[in-house]
Design a protein around this motif. Structure first.
Motif, short mmCIF file in Angstrom:
data_model
loop_
_atom_site.label_atom_id
_atom_site.label_comp_id
_atom_site.label_asym_id
_atom_site.label_seq_id
_atom_site.Cartn_x
_atom_site.Cartn_y
_atom_site.Cartn_z
N ARG A 58 0.84 -1.21 0.00
CA ARG A 58 0.00 0.00 0.00
C ARG A 58 0.87 1.25 0.00
O ARG A 58 1.12 1.85 1.04
N THR A 59 1.32 1.64 -1.18
CA THR A 59 2.17 2.83 -1.27
C THR A 59 1.50 3.97 -2.01
O THR A 59 1.93 5.11 -1.85
N ILE A 60 0.47 3.68 -2.81
CA ILE A 60 -0.20 4.76 -3.54
C ILE A 60 -1.67 4.82 -3.12
O ILE A 60 -2.21 3.87 -2.54
N PHE A 112 -7.46 3.20 -10.95
CA PHE A 112 -7.25 3.72 -12.29
C PHE A 112 -6.19 2.91 -13.02
O PHE A 112 -6.37 2.54 -14.18
N LEU A 113 -5.07 2.63 -12.35
CA LEU A 113 -3.99 1.88 -12.99
C LEU A 113 -4.41 0.45 -13.34
O LEU A 113 -4.02 -0.08 -14.38
N THR A 128 -4.52 -0.76 -17.19
CA THR A 128 -3.72 -1.92 -17.58
C THR A 128 -4.59 -3.00 -18.21
O THR A 128 -4.20 -3.61 -19.22
N GLU A 129 -5.77 -3.25 -17.65
CA GLU A 129 -6.68 -4.24 -18.23
C GLU A 129 -7.08 -3.85 -19.64
O GLU A 129 -7.09 -4.69 -20.54
N GLU A 130 -7.40 -2.58 -19.86
CA GLU A 130 -7.82 -2.12 -21.19
C GLU A 130 -6.70 -2.22 -22.22
O GLU A 130 -6.90 -2.68 -23.34
N ILE A 167 -5.70 -8.12 -7.76
CA ILE A 167 -4.65 -7.57 -6.93
C ILE A 167 -5.11 -7.52 -5.48
O ILE A 167 -6.23 -7.12 -5.19
N GLN A 168 -4.23 -7.95 -4.56
CA GLN A 168 -4.49 -7.82 -3.14
C GLN A 168 -3.41 -6.92 -2.55
O GLN A 168 -2.23 -7.04 -2.90
#
Length: 66
Positions: free
Chosen positions: A22-24, A31-32, A36-38, A52-53
């Motif tokens: 948990r840094t951002i 959003f990221l 990334t998926e798109e 993602i966990q």
């Protein structure tokens, strides 16, 4: 990423899994992930999903290698 990226394939979908520290800010993380998926879905021409966990500290997780 705090762990390796795990790539799975279920039927026609590619799933990327992993642990992230948990840094951002959570809004930026969402959003990221969506971006990334798109991008990967457009490049690979197949649906891509990220699972993602988040973890507080990398030392809190116990890794077992087989």
């Amino acid at each position: 990423f705090a762990s390796e990226v795990i790539i799975k394939r279920r039927h026609n979908m590619i799933i990327l899994s992993g642990l992230v520290t948990r840094t951002i800010h959570p809004r930026r993380m969402y959003f990221l992930i969506g971006y990334t998926e798109e991008i990967l879905s457009a490049l690979l021409k197949t649906p891509v999903k990220m699972e993602i966990q988040t973890i507080e500290n990398k030392d809190d997780v116990i890794f077992t290698y087989w």
